[in-house]
Scaffold this motif. Sequence first.
Motif, PDB file in Angstrom:
ATOM      1  N   HIS A  24       0.744  -0.880   0.011  1.00  0.00           N
ATOM      2  CA  HIS A  24      -0.181   0.014   0.073  1.00  0.00           C
ATOM      3  C   HIS A  24       0.943   1.082   0.080  1.00  0.00           C
ATOM      4  O   HIS A  24       1.753   1.489   0.811  1.00  0.00           O
ATOM      5  N   THR A  27      -0.176   8.313  -1.230  1.00  0.00           N
ATOM      6  CA  THR A  27      -0.199   9.398  -2.001  1.00  0.00           C
ATOM      7  C   THR A  27      -0.240  10.800  -1.522  1.00  0.00           C
ATOM      8  O   THR A  27      -1.350  11.030  -0.704  1.00  0.00           O
ATOM      9  N   ASP A  88     -10.734  11.949  -8.279  1.00  0.00           N
ATOM     10  CA  ASP A  88     -10.998  10.457  -8.866  1.00  0.00           C
ATOM     11  C   ASP A  88      -9.752   9.689  -8.319  1.00  0.00           C
ATOM     12  O   ASP A  88     -10.105   8.405  -8.337  1.00  0.00           O
ATOM     13  N   LYS A  89      -8.844  10.128  -8.151  1.00  0.00           N
ATOM     14  CA  LYS A  89      -7.516   9.223  -7.558  1.00  0.00           C
ATOM     15  C   LYS A  89      -7.430   9.100  -5.995  1.00  0.00           C
ATOM     16  O   LYS A  89      -6.996   7.957  -5.651  1.00  0.00           O
ATOM     17  N   GLN A  91      -7.330   8.114  -2.247  1.00  0.00           N
ATOM     18  CA  GLN A  91      -7.878   6.953  -1.390  1.00  0.00           C
ATOM     19  C   GLN A  91      -7.706   7.399  -0.138  1.00  0.00           C
ATOM     20  O   GLN A  91      -7.170   8.493   0.457  1.00  0.00           O
ATOM     21  N   PRO A  92      -8.661   6.899   0.907  1.00  0.00           N
ATOM     22  CA  PRO A  92      -8.419   6.990   2.290  1.00  0.00           C
ATOM     23  C   PRO A  92      -7.009   6.967   2.781  1.00  0.00           C
ATOM     24  O   PRO A  92      -6.525   6.188   2.407  1.00  0.00           O
ATOM     25  N   ASP A  94      -4.830   9.423   1.885  1.00  0.00           N
ATOM     26  CA  ASP A  94      -3.929  10.279   1.041  1.00  0.00           C
ATOM     27  C   ASP A  94      -3.975  11.556   1.758  1.00  0.00           C
ATOM     28  O   ASP A  94      -4.775  12.008   2.488  1.00  0.00           O
ATOM     29  N   LYS A 133     -13.405  12.271   0.381  1.00  0.00           N
ATOM     30  CA  LYS A 133     -12.849  11.120  -0.107  1.00  0.00           C
ATOM     31  C   LYS A 133     -11.886  10.253   0.778  1.00  0.00           C
ATOM     32  O   LYS A 133     -11.254   9.413   0.378  1.00  0.00           O
ATOM     33  N   GLY A 135      -9.381  11.503   2.522  1.00  0.00           N
ATOM     34  CA  GLY A 135      -8.135  12.351   2.294  1.00  0.00           C
ATOM     35  C   GLY A 135      -7.870  13.445   3.539  1.00  0.00           C
ATOM     36  O   GLY A 135      -8.856  13.878   3.982  1.00  0.00           O
TER      37      GLY A 135
END
Length: 289
Positions: A24, A27, A88-89, A91-92, A94, A133, A135
Amino acid sequence: MRKVISSLIAVITFMVLCAFQQDHKVTVFMIGDSTMANKDTTGGKQERGWGMMLQPFFNDPYVVDNHAVNGRSSKSFINEGRWQVILDKIQPGDYVIIQFGHNDEKPAVDRHTDPGSTFDDNLRRFIRETREKGGNPILCNCVVRRNFHRQVDSSVEDESLRNVKYSDEEVNSDTLIDTHGAYREVPKYIAKEMNVPFIDANKITHDLEEGLGVVKSRKLHMWFKPGETPSIPDGRRDNTHYNIQGATMVASLLAQEMADKVPALRQHINKKMIKKAKKNFGKYIKKTK
């Protein structure tokens, strides 16, 4: 038998979780303008955005994904669909580092926003939608321009500075003069309002530039004499955009500030690289304390 099976399931589950954690990647997205953006490095080109130099200051599994673009404001970044690409990119877990202001203050209709209204609303949107999202937003204000002249020329277009050849400069102040006004203050208030970590990039870079002084601060920027670098034979006088050394110095200082202001990131900041940067640039950085 049941105990054996249960133990086996527990071991397999543990191994799967460990494998997932190793694979994992978290980002760290970056959105902003040319002072942060990735640059063309072909042909020995020297310009760099500080976001381009940030990756070495993060340990695995943290990956910097820099989406900052030359000339963009918070408005144009949204209207061109660039923000949606990042949404759209995400993820939890980030992170999204947000830095605008340089171009929001420009009069062009496709870029201009107003502090106290549209600029604030765009920053709120970045924060709100990042959180939706899963983030983690981090809000920065704009880095300074190198301006030691009391009469600020608001007509200067940052992107056009790449066409300005080297020449002597007119200086009438030994202290840095602000060019951003309310655009440097708004992110601070929005961060407090929305309980978001705030990185005072403006103050950090102000102290750095002023600590270096009028002459040495040129070393941070795309300021080259004719013949000094093959990629710019006629030289350049650009007080906004960073060169390799300047972008690295700024990235190191802002990474350290992130370690201080975002506890969850602290263990993932590469302290060895911070230490190395301080060693390489220590005679400058210590003046900012």
